[in-house]
Design an enzyme around this catalytic site. Structure first.
Site, PDB file in Angstrom:
ATOM      1  N   TYR A 135       0.837  -1.212   0.000  1.00 45.57           N
ATOM      2  CA  TYR A 135       0.000   0.000   0.000  1.00 45.57           C
ATOM      3  C   TYR A 135       0.872   1.262   0.000  1.00 45.57           C
ATOM      4  O   TYR A 135       1.891   1.328   0.694  1.00 45.57           O
ATOM      5  CB  TYR A 135      -0.958   0.008   1.196  1.00 45.57           C
ATOM      6  CG  TYR A 135      -2.097  -0.995   1.050  1.00 45.57           C
ATOM      7  CD1 TYR A 135      -2.351  -1.641  -0.163  1.00 45.57           C
ATOM      8  CD2 TYR A 135      -2.930  -1.294   2.112  1.00 45.57           C
ATOM      9  CE1 TYR A 135      -3.380  -2.548  -0.311  1.00 45.57           C
ATOM     10  CE2 TYR A 135      -3.976  -2.217   1.979  1.00 45.57           C
ATOM     11  CZ  TYR A 135      -4.184  -2.839   0.764  1.00 45.57           C
ATOM     12  OH  TYR A 135      -5.216  -3.745   0.630  1.00 45.57           O
ATOM     13  N   GLY A 170     -15.388   1.660  -3.407  1.00 45.67           N
ATOM     14  CA  GLY A 170     -14.290   2.615  -3.570  1.00 45.67           C
ATOM     15  C   GLY A 170     -14.773   4.047  -3.766  1.00 45.67           C
ATOM     16  O   GLY A 170     -14.039   4.874  -4.318  1.00 45.67           O
ATOM     17  N   GLY A 171     -16.001   4.346  -3.300  1.00 42.62           N
ATOM     18  CA  GLY A 171     -16.572   5.689  -3.447  1.00 42.62           C
ATOM     19  C   GLY A 171     -17.535   5.804  -4.624  1.00 42.62           C
ATOM     20  O   GLY A 171     -18.253   6.800  -4.749  1.00 42.62           O
ATOM     21  N   LEU A 223     -20.289   4.434  -5.029  1.00 46.27           N
ATOM     22  CA  LEU A 223     -21.682   4.563  -4.572  1.00 46.27           C
ATOM     23  C   LEU A 223     -22.086   6.028  -4.493  1.00 46.27           C
ATOM     24  O   LEU A 223     -23.260   6.355  -4.629  1.00 46.27           O
ATOM     25  CB  LEU A 223     -21.869   3.924  -3.185  1.00 46.27           C
ATOM     26  CG  LEU A 223     -21.705   2.409  -3.054  1.00 46.27           C
ATOM     27  CD1 LEU A 223     -22.091   1.972  -1.636  1.00 46.27           C
ATOM     28  CD2 LEU A 223     -22.569   1.667  -4.079  1.00 46.27           C
ATOM     29  N   ASP A 249     -21.641   5.737 -14.024  1.00 45.53           N
ATOM     30  CA  ASP A 249     -22.151   4.660 -14.878  1.00 45.53           C
ATOM     31  C   ASP A 249     -23.587   4.305 -14.439  1.00 45.53           C
ATOM     32  O   ASP A 249     -24.013   4.660 -13.336  1.00 45.53           O
ATOM     33  CB  ASP A 249     -21.238   3.431 -14.762  1.00 45.53           C
ATOM     34  CG  ASP A 249     -21.137   2.958 -13.325  1.00 45.53           C
ATOM     35  OD1 ASP A 249     -20.541   3.702 -12.504  1.00 45.53           O
ATOM     36  OD2 ASP A 249     -21.694   1.912 -12.984  1.00 45.53           O
ATOM     37  N   SER A 306     -12.033   5.046   4.348  1.00 49.34           N
ATOM     38  CA  SER A 306     -12.222   6.497   4.403  1.00 49.34           C
ATOM     39  C   SER A 306     -11.228   7.142   5.356  1.00 49.34           C
ATOM     40  O   SER A 306     -10.859   6.574   6.382  1.00 49.34           O
ATOM     41  CB  SER A 306     -13.647   6.818   4.868  1.00 49.34           C
ATOM     42  OG  SER A 306     -13.812   8.216   4.970  1.00 49.34           O
TER      43      SER A 306
HETATM   44  N1  LIG Z   1      -7.454  -7.357  -0.608  1.00 43.77           N
HETATM   45  C1  LIG Z   1      -7.475  -6.556  -1.648  1.00 43.77           C
HETATM   46  O1  LIG Z   1      -7.139  -6.945  -2.778  1.00 43.77           O
HETATM   47  C2  LIG Z   1      -7.916  -5.156  -1.459  1.00 43.77           C
HETATM   48  C3  LIG Z   1      -8.148  -4.313  -2.561  1.00 43.77           C
HETATM   49  C4  LIG Z   1      -8.576  -3.005  -2.322  1.00 43.77           C
HETATM   50  C5  LIG Z   1      -8.748  -2.559  -1.019  1.00 43.77           C
HETATM   51  N2  LIG Z   1      -8.495  -3.397   0.042  1.00 43.77           N
HETATM   52  C6  LIG Z   1      -8.691  -2.969   1.445  1.00 43.77           C
HETATM   53  O2  LIG Z   1     -10.000  -2.451   1.580  1.00 43.77           O
HETATM   54  C7  LIG Z   1      -9.941  -1.153   2.161  1.00 43.77           C
HETATM   55  C8  LIG Z   1     -11.104  -0.339   1.698  1.00 43.77           C
HETATM   56  O3  LIG Z   1     -11.076  -0.177   0.273  1.00 43.77           O
HETATM   57  P1  LIG Z   1     -11.630   1.178  -0.333  1.00 43.77           P
HETATM   58  O4  LIG Z   1     -10.828   2.326   0.183  1.00 43.77           O
HETATM   59  O5  LIG Z   1     -11.776   1.013  -1.783  1.00 43.77           O
HETATM   60  O6  LIG Z   1     -13.083   1.163   0.387  1.00 43.77           O
HETATM   61  P2  LIG Z   1     -14.395   2.039   0.323  1.00 43.77           P
HETATM   62  O7  LIG Z   1     -14.727   2.342   1.757  1.00 43.77           O
HETATM   63  O8  LIG Z   1     -15.376   1.304  -0.511  1.00 43.77           O
HETATM   64  O9  LIG Z   1     -14.022   3.382  -0.449  1.00 43.77           O
HETATM   65  C9  LIG Z   1     -13.332   4.415   0.182  1.00 43.77           C
HETATM   66  C10 LIG Z   1     -13.410   5.622  -0.716  1.00 43.77           C
HETATM   67  O10 LIG Z   1     -14.777   6.070  -0.750  1.00 43.77           O
HETATM   68  C11 LIG Z   1     -14.798   7.442  -0.436  1.00 43.77           C
HETATM   69  N3  LIG Z   1     -16.026   7.776   0.322  1.00 43.77           N
HETATM   70  C12 LIG Z   1     -16.455   7.197   1.465  1.00 43.77           C
HETATM   71  N4  LIG Z   1     -17.588   7.798   1.910  1.00 43.77           N
HETATM   72  C13 LIG Z   1     -17.865   8.781   1.012  1.00 43.77           C
HETATM   73  C14 LIG Z   1     -18.900   9.750   0.907  1.00 43.77           C
HETATM   74  N5  LIG Z   1     -19.903   9.824   1.811  1.00 43.77           N
HETATM   75  N6  LIG Z   1     -18.885  10.602  -0.159  1.00 43.77           N
HETATM   76  C15 LIG Z   1     -17.886  10.517  -1.088  1.00 43.77           C
HETATM   77  N7  LIG Z   1     -16.873   9.633  -1.029  1.00 43.77           N
HETATM   78  C16 LIG Z   1     -16.853   8.763   0.007  1.00 43.77           C
HETATM   79  C17 LIG Z   1     -13.581   7.675   0.445  1.00 43.77           C
HETATM   80  O11 LIG Z   1     -13.236   9.026   0.435  1.00 43.77           O
HETATM   81  P3  LIG Z   1     -13.048   9.804   1.853  1.00 43.77           P
HETATM   82  O12 LIG Z   1     -11.770   9.296   2.423  1.00 43.77           O
HETATM   83  O13 LIG Z   1     -12.999  11.230   1.460  1.00 43.77           O
HETATM   84  O14 LIG Z   1     -14.231   9.453   2.722  1.00 43.77           O
HETATM   85  C18 LIG Z   1     -12.568   6.775  -0.219  1.00 43.77           C
HETATM   86  O15 LIG Z   1     -11.951   7.412  -1.320  1.00 43.77           O
HETATM   87  C19 LIG Z   1      -8.561  -0.630   1.741  1.00 43.77           C
HETATM   88  O16 LIG Z   1      -8.095   0.414   2.579  1.00 43.77           O
HETATM   89  C20 LIG Z   1      -7.733  -1.865   1.869  1.00 43.77           C
HETATM   90  O17 LIG Z   1      -7.371  -2.037   3.249  1.00 43.77           O
HETATM   91  C21 LIG Z   1      -8.089  -4.672  -0.158  1.00 43.77           C
END
Ligand SMILES: NC(=O)c1ccc[n+]([C@@H]2O[C@H](COP(=O)([O-])OP(=O)(O)OC[C@H]3O[C@@H](n4cnc5c(N)ncnc54)[C@H](OP(=O)(O)O)[C@@H]3O)[C@@H](O)[C@H]2O)c1
Length: 290
Positions: free
Chosen positions: A46, A205-206, A208, A213, A255
């Site tokens: 990461y 990943g945001g 939503l 799309d 987040s």
């Molecule tokens: N095992 C794997 O292959 C794999 C792959 C990818 C990720 N992961 C793990 O999963 C974790 C989470 O993944 P993710 O970061 O993609 O998860 P996520 O929680 O689905 O997406 C986070 C993103 O959504 C945004 N977001 C959240 N609430 C929002 C709102 N109300 N309005 C606008 N944007 C919003 C966040 O921005 P803000 O920060 O501004 O809220 C951030 O950019 C990662 O940190 C990692 O630990 C694992």
């Protein structure tokens, strides 16, 4: 003793992009812990191999917090980056040499003496299950890693390794915009083995919130309507939808905002009826069930 994950976990994938001071990172960690979000998800790669050290730097400001959290990290992907000039192409490596070296580097960066859970990040075509299980036993015996799991594994890949050493989770992608785990056997296996899956990108990943799309627009319309009706939020409804599955999924949010975790935690108290669950599924799939 089996691992105790929190019902909601916090992911550090994007931490290097947050531009936070060590104090601000510490405040984020402490706020998560105070909400009961005690499981933190990492990987060696990461932030192009920098995020674990950012977390470790913050943790070092208040080392006593270590006892209140579970640290999950991953290894097995080799990225091409100036931080690893020896990597010629992107590849996977689950050899004992790479896994042990990666764990040692993670422990040093995170400023901790053990990982609660180590995951193999992606299925490696060349994975030798017997050899890797032996390596895991060695890591456990040295006290460096307490539990083991995998990520993005198919059920047969999971079974291959789980036969040799008991795994605790398969960390997978799932959200109203990524429905495959409901039908490809992944969540069947998690339920059958009673091993809660960790769910990455639970908020897509945001997407939503800002996806343009058709599927994102459809899902957002349903989630926003429900959030309005229930005096709730899109994050709460999306997490409640995931957690409604009987395999007891653990959403891993990514987040930088503490409020997102507050909203996710309150999903524990939202009991979603079946029709509503399928309404969200249908919005993601773009069709009703057969
Ligand atoms: N095992 C794997 O292959 C794999 C792959 C990818 C990720 N992961 C793990 O999963 C974790 C989470 O993944 P993710 O970061 O993609 O998860 P996520 O929680 O689905 O997406 C986070 C993103 O959504 C945004 N977001 C959240 N609430 C929002 C709102 N109300 N309005 C606008 N944007 C919003 C966040 O921005 P803000 O920060 O501004 O809220 C951030 O950019 C990662 O940190 C990692 O630990 C694992």
């Amino acid at each position: 003793m089996s691992v105790q994950f929190s019902r909601i976990a916090a992911g550090a994938w994007r931490m290097a992009d947050w531009g936070m001071t060590p104090q601000a990172r510490l405040a984020w960690i402490e706020a998560c812990l105070d909400l009961g979000v005690t499981t933190f998800d990492h990987a060696d790669i990461y932030g192009a191999y920098t995020a674990e050290a950012l977390f470790g730097e913050a943790l070092a400001l208040k080392p006593a917090l270590r006892d209140r959290m579970q640290i999950v990290s991953k290894c097995g992907i080799k990225l091409v980056t100036p931080n690893r000039p020896e990597h010629r192409i992107k590849s996977y490596d689950t050899s004992p040499e790479h896994v042990i070296a990666s764990v040692d580097a993670s422990l040093k960066a995170l400023k901790t003496d053990h990982l609660d859970v180590l995951l193999i990040h992606r299925p490696d075509a060349l994975m030798n299950a017997a050899e890797l299980a032996h390596c895991f036993e060695h890591l456990r015996a040295t006290g460096k890693v307490r539990h083991f799991g995998v990520s993005n594994f198919t059920p047969s890949q999971f079974e291959l390794l789980n036969k040799r050493i008991a795994l605790v989770t398969n960390q997978i992608e799932c959200s109203p915009l990524y429905l495959e785990p409901f039908t490809d056997g992944t969540l069947d296996q998690a339920q059958s083995l009673e091993l809660p899956p960790m769910i990455w990108s639970p908020l897509a990943g945001g997407q939503l919130f800002h996806g343009t799309d058709e599927a994102s627009v459809r899902v957002r319309a349903v989630l926003e309507r429900l959030a309005h009706e229930w005096h709730s939020t899109v994050t709460t409804v999306a997490c409640a939808w995931l957690m409604r599955h009987p395999s007891r999924p653990i959403p891993v949010l990514g987040s930088q905002r503490v409020q997102a975790y507050e909203e996710a935690v309150s999903a524990v108290n939202l009991k979603m009826d079946r029709e509503t669950w399928y309404e969200i599924w249908s919005a993601g799939a773009g069709r009703s069930v057969a």
